[in-house]
Each structure stands twice: as structure tokens, then as C-alpha cells.
Write an enzyme that holds these catalytic residues in place. Structure first.
Site, PDB file in Angstrom:
ATOM      1  N   HIS A  63     129.978 -10.005  64.398  1.00  0.00           N
ATOM      2  CA  HIS A  63     131.029 -10.521  63.511  1.00  0.00           C
ATOM      3  C   HIS A  63     130.721 -11.974  63.158  1.00  0.00           C
ATOM      4  CE1 HIS A  63     134.108  -7.381  63.769  1.00  0.00           C
ATOM      5  NE2 HIS A  63     134.783  -8.085  62.883  1.00  0.00           N
ATOM      6  N   GLY A 107     129.813  -6.917  67.136  1.00  0.00           N
ATOM      7  CA  GLY A 107     130.170  -5.899  66.151  1.00  0.00           C
ATOM      8  C   GLY A 107     128.960  -5.167  65.591  1.00  0.00           C
ATOM      9  N   TYR A 137     138.971  -5.734  72.385  1.00  0.00           N
ATOM     10  CA  TYR A 137     138.205  -4.751  71.617  1.00  0.00           C
ATOM     11  C   TYR A 137     139.102  -3.588  71.214  1.00  0.00           C
ATOM     12  CZ  TYR A 137     133.864  -3.770  69.488  1.00  0.00           C
ATOM     13  OH  TYR A 137     132.903  -3.621  68.527  1.00  0.00           O
TER      14      TYR A 137
HETATM   15  O1  YXS Z   1     124.795 -24.207  63.360  1.00  0.00           O
HETATM   16  P1  YXS Z   1     124.288 -23.449  62.161  1.00  0.00           P
HETATM   17  O2  YXS Z   1     125.045 -23.682  60.894  1.00  0.00           O
HETATM   18  O3  YXS Z   1     122.783 -23.542  62.004  1.00  0.00           O
HETATM   19  O4  YXS Z   1     124.540 -21.876  62.470  1.00  0.00           O
HETATM   20  C1  YXS Z   1     123.963 -21.287  63.610  1.00  0.00           C
HETATM   21  C2  YXS Z   1     125.014 -20.429  64.292  1.00  0.00           C
HETATM   22  O5  YXS Z   1     126.287 -21.033  64.317  1.00  0.00           O
HETATM   23  C3  YXS Z   1     125.001 -19.226  63.358  1.00  0.00           C
HETATM   24  N1  YXS Z   1     125.541 -18.030  64.034  1.00  0.00           N
HETATM   25  C4  YXS Z   1     126.684 -17.441  63.691  1.00  0.00           C
HETATM   26  N2  YXS Z   1     127.577 -17.726  62.748  1.00  0.00           N
HETATM   27  C5  YXS Z   1     128.650 -16.931  62.661  1.00  0.00           C
HETATM   28  N3  YXS Z   1     128.856 -15.867  63.451  1.00  0.00           N
HETATM   29  C6  YXS Z   1     127.977 -15.521  64.399  1.00  0.00           C
HETATM   30  N4  YXS Z   1     128.197 -14.442  65.149  1.00  0.00           N
HETATM   31  C7  YXS Z   1     126.826 -16.338  64.562  1.00  0.00           C
HETATM   32  N5  YXS Z   1     125.774 -16.338  65.418  1.00  0.00           N
HETATM   33  C8  YXS Z   1     125.003 -17.375  65.065  1.00  0.00           C
HETATM   34  O6  YXS Z   1     123.642 -19.033  63.037  1.00  0.00           O
HETATM   35  C9  YXS Z   1     122.946 -20.278  63.113  1.00  0.00           C
HETATM   36  C10 YXS Z   1     121.749 -20.101  64.055  1.00  0.00           C
HETATM   37  O7  YXS Z   1     122.276 -19.825  65.341  1.00  0.00           O
HETATM   38  P2  YXS Z   1     121.700 -20.490  66.684  1.00  0.00           P
HETATM   39  O8  YXS Z   1     121.291 -21.910  66.404  1.00  0.00           O
HETATM   40  O9  YXS Z   1     122.714 -20.267  67.747  1.00  0.00           O
HETATM   41  O10 YXS Z   1     120.372 -19.624  66.933  1.00  0.00           O
HETATM   42  P3  YXS Z   1     119.666 -19.369  68.327  1.00  0.00           P
HETATM   43  O11 YXS Z   1     118.340 -18.744  67.998  1.00  0.00           O
HETATM   44  O12 YXS Z   1     119.661 -20.596  69.184  1.00  0.00           O
HETATM   45  O13 YXS Z   1     120.569 -18.296  69.103  1.00  0.00           O
HETATM   46  C11 YXS Z   1     120.685 -16.974  68.640  1.00  0.00           C
HETATM   47  C12 YXS Z   1     121.905 -16.303  69.316  1.00  0.00           C
HETATM   48  C13 YXS Z   1     122.093 -14.910  68.664  1.00  0.00           C
HETATM   49  C14 YXS Z   1     121.600 -16.110  70.817  1.00  0.00           C
HETATM   50  C15 YXS Z   1     123.161 -17.202  69.134  1.00  0.00           C
HETATM   51  O14 YXS Z   1     123.276 -17.555  67.741  1.00  0.00           O
HETATM   52  C16 YXS Z   1     124.417 -16.518  69.548  1.00  0.00           C
HETATM   53  O15 YXS Z   1     124.714 -16.359  70.732  1.00  0.00           O
HETATM   54  N6  YXS Z   1     125.241 -16.107  68.561  1.00  0.00           N
HETATM   55  C17 YXS Z   1     126.503 -15.418  68.829  1.00  0.00           C
HETATM   56  C18 YXS Z   1     126.227 -13.979  69.258  1.00  0.00           C
HETATM   57  C19 YXS Z   1     127.532 -13.281  69.551  1.00  0.00           C
HETATM   58  O16 YXS Z   1     128.164 -13.524  70.598  1.00  0.00           O
HETATM   59  N7  YXS Z   1     127.995 -12.450  68.648  1.00  0.00           N
HETATM   60  C20 YXS Z   1     129.285 -11.793  68.710  1.00  0.00           C
HETATM   61  C21 YXS Z   1     130.114 -12.197  67.539  1.00  0.00           C
HETATM   62  S1  YXS Z   1     131.832 -11.745  67.741  1.00  0.00           S
HETATM   63  C22 YXS Z   1     131.817 -10.060  67.538  1.00  0.00           C
HETATM   64  O17 YXS Z   1     130.891  -9.480  67.038  1.00  0.00           O
HETATM   65  C23 YXS Z   1     133.023  -9.234  67.960  1.00  0.00           C
HETATM   66  C24 YXS Z   1     134.286  -9.833  67.545  1.00  0.00           C
HETATM   67  S2  YXS Z   1     132.895  -8.917  69.718  1.00  0.00           S
HETATM   68  O18 YXS Z   1     132.367 -10.101  70.414  1.00  0.00           O
HETATM   69  O19 YXS Z   1     134.235  -8.555  70.190  1.00  0.00           O
HETATM   70  O20 YXS Z   1     131.960  -7.800  69.873  1.00  0.00           O
END
Ligand code: YXS
Length: 258
Positions: A63, A107, A137
Site C-alpha cells: 500500500h 498489500g 487487516y
Molecule cells: O523518501 P523517498 O521519497 O525517496 O521515498 C522512499 C520511500 O518512502 C518510498 N516508499 C514508499 N512510499 C509509500 N508507500 C510505501 N509502502 C513505500 N515504501 C517505500 O520509496 C522510496 C524508496 O524507499 P527506501 O529509501 O526505503 O528504499 P530502501 O531500498 O532503503 O528500502 C526498501 C524497503 C522496501 C525495505 C523499504 O522502502 C520499506 O520497508 N518500505 C515499506 C514496506 C512496507 O512495510 N510495506 C507495507 C505497506 S502498508 C500495506 O501494504 C498494508 C496496509 S499492510 O501493512 O497492512 O499489509
């Protein structure tokens, strides 16, 4: 944010927002739903959902977190764009194959569970992350995981929020095959093209039967209302707001369970 292509009877849609690691924003999800509708009109028999590569090797970050509501609304309600997309995948009248290179989060992991067949490579990992953010969830999402995994494995994924690697994902039945990185596209395309030679009517009816039969557990109205009541307590909690705030501030959340 997405690219589409038609090859014979296969429709291919690619996630393409490298700056935000293909996070599923409303704009991207609307594009995906529209591409499925257009493929359906053009009678594409098989769909492949894939992702353009990015620096972090992320298939999709899940998401789009800044779009999660912070005004005491259900973050994963029936009309949430991602939920609309998942239903469109389930109702597409032909198999939807996910071709997965890289990591899959939140998501997007639900999207993989909802697809009909998943093909990964050695870089594939999958994590379901509501516990990391304090998200309640939704019941349909939990059912997608139970249908694809055993309850035991689904609980481990939800409770740890840790990525599982490709080998475990294949063993647990989340992905059908792991292939070499440089073979992923050709392998997936060959399977799609083979399926496209078979009877589209028989396949669409069989797919619909799988959907109906795997949803055939009856749930009474009061049990459903109880589940919704429990979830409301979570999205109205301080933990939920703390989870989103911590992501925005790039720090670890401090959950108090309140
Ligand atoms: O700071 P900038 O502008 O460069 O943006 C960064 C991050 O903020 C952005 N980004 C996201 N933006 C919106 N939504 C996201 N889910 C998201 N994930 C990342 O992308 C730019 C690069 O990210 P960065 O610097 O963190 O890259 P990295 O290589 O150091 O790390 C990659 C990840 C994937 C490990 C890290 O970005 C991360 O942990 N992202 C969040 C993953 C996550 O928890 N996703 C769940 C989203 S919530 C959801 O899906 C449901 C509601 S639930 O959780 O209930 O299943």
C-alpha cells in the site's frame, strides 16, 4: 505508473513507479484495474502482472503508506482501491499469473495470494506487514492467505511480518515455481501462451468455481459484525497512528498496544 502490452492472447501489465518502489497508490491501482478491463474487452485469455526493475529490487512495497487514512476510517475497507483490484483479479475470466522478481510487501503480498499462479526467481521474497504498522487487516485478506497457505504458516507470516524467501514460499505453496532470474520472463510467457491455446470458456468457468467454492464458508451476520468491531478498535488506536507517523519520520514505531 504502469505499462501494458498485448502478445497474441496474453495481456501483460507492468508496475512502473521506481521512485516509490511500485507502492500501490490509488493512481497505480486505478491504472491496473483499467488495464484488466481493457484486456477483458479485447478477450485476452491470460494476464501476466510483472514489475519493472528498480534499485532496491522491490517488486512492490505494498500500500502507498501516505494514502492510508488517519481520520478514524477503515484503512482496508470494501471500496479501498486495492480491494477493488483484488476482486478484479479474482473475477478476471482467465488466469492471472504474477511474475515476481524481487521483494513483495504488505498489500502487494495479498495481490500475489489473490493471483491464480505465481512464478518467482531466487530474489523473490514476500512479507505481510500489518503488525509493523498497526493495521487491522481485513477478513477477506486473511482468507486469501488461509486459502493459499496453511493456517500455521499464515499466522507466522502475519505475526512476524518478516519476509519469507523464495524456497520457503515455494515449499509453502505461495509460489508455484522458482526459476533462474534470466529465465523468469520466458518461463512465465511460455506458460501463459500454453494456457491461451486451451479452452477459454472451460478455464473461465473452472476459475469461477474455484472462487465460489473457496469462499463457501458461511459467516453469520453477528460474527461478521464482531470481526468489524474488533478491527475498528485497531484503526482507532494510537498504535495505528504511531505506525504511519513512524514510517513518515523514518524511525521505528513505539507501540503501546493502546
Ligand atoms: O523518501 P523517498 O521519497 O525517496 O521515498 C522512499 C520511500 O518512502 C518510498 N516508499 C514508499 N512510499 C509509500 N508507500 C510505501 N509502502 C513505500 N515504501 C517505500 O520509496 C522510496 C524508496 O524507499 P527506501 O529509501 O526505503 O528504499 P530502501 O531500498 O532503503 O528500502 C526498501 C524497503 C522496501 C525495505 C523499504 O522502502 C520499506 O520497508 N518500505 C515499506 C514496506 C512496507 O512495510 N510495506 C507495507 C505497506 S502498508 C500495506 O501494504 C498494508 C496496509 S499492510 O501493512 O497492512 O499489509
Amino acid at each position: 505508473m504502469i505499462k501494458t502490452e498485448k502478445r497474441n492472447k496474453t495481456g501483460i501489465v507492468s508496475l512502473n513507479h521506481p521512485e516509490k518502489l511500485n507502492a500501490l497508490s490509488q493512481e497505480m491501482v486505478h491504472g491496473l484495474v483499467a488495464s484488466l478491463e481493457s484486456f477483458k474487452e479485447d478477450k485476452m485469455r491470460v494476464i501476466i502482472i510483472r514489475a519493472e526493475p528498480n534499485k532496491s529490487n522491490v517488486w512492490s512495497a505494498g500500500h502507498y503508506i501516505p494514502e492510508l487514512p488517519e481520520n478514524n476510517q477503515d484503512p482496508l475497507g470494501f471500496n479501498d482501491p486495492l480491494e477493488v483490484l483484488l476482486r478484479a483479479i479474482q473475477r478476471y475470466p482467465g488466469p492471472v499469473i504474477t511474475q515476481i522478481h524481487g521483494s513483495v510487501w504488505g498489500g502487494a503480498c495479498d495481490l500475489i495470494m489473490t493471483s491464480d499462479i505465481s512464478i518467482g526467481d531466487t530474489t523473490t521474497t514476500l512479507a505481510i506487514t500489518p503488525a509493523k504498522l498497526g493495521v487491522p487487516y481485513n477478513a477477506s485478506g486473511i482468507c486469501h492467505f488461509i486459502a493459499r497457505l496453511g493456517i500455521n504458516q499464515a499466522k507466522e507470516m502475519f505475526f512476524t511480518a518478516r519476509p519469507i524467501d523464495a524456497v520457503l514460499a515455494e515449499r509453502w505453496g505461495v509460489i508455484n515455481h522458482i526459476v533462474e532470474e534470466d529465465q523468469l520472463e520466458a518461463y512465465t510467457m511460455e506458460m501463459a501462451e500454453h494456457i491461451a491455446t486451451l479452452s477459454p470458456l472451460a478455464i473461465s468457468v473452472i476459475k469461477e468455481q474455484f472462487r465460489i467454492l473457496s469462499n463457501s464458508q458461511a459467516l453469520s451476520a453477528d460474527v461478521f459484525e464482531k470481526i468489524e468491531g474488533l478491527r475498528t478498535m485497531v484503526w482507532e488506536s494510537n498504535d495505528y497512528h504511531e505506525g504511519i507517523k513512524a514510517f513518515r519520520e523514518k524511525r521505528k514505531p513505539e507501540f503501546k498496544g493502546e
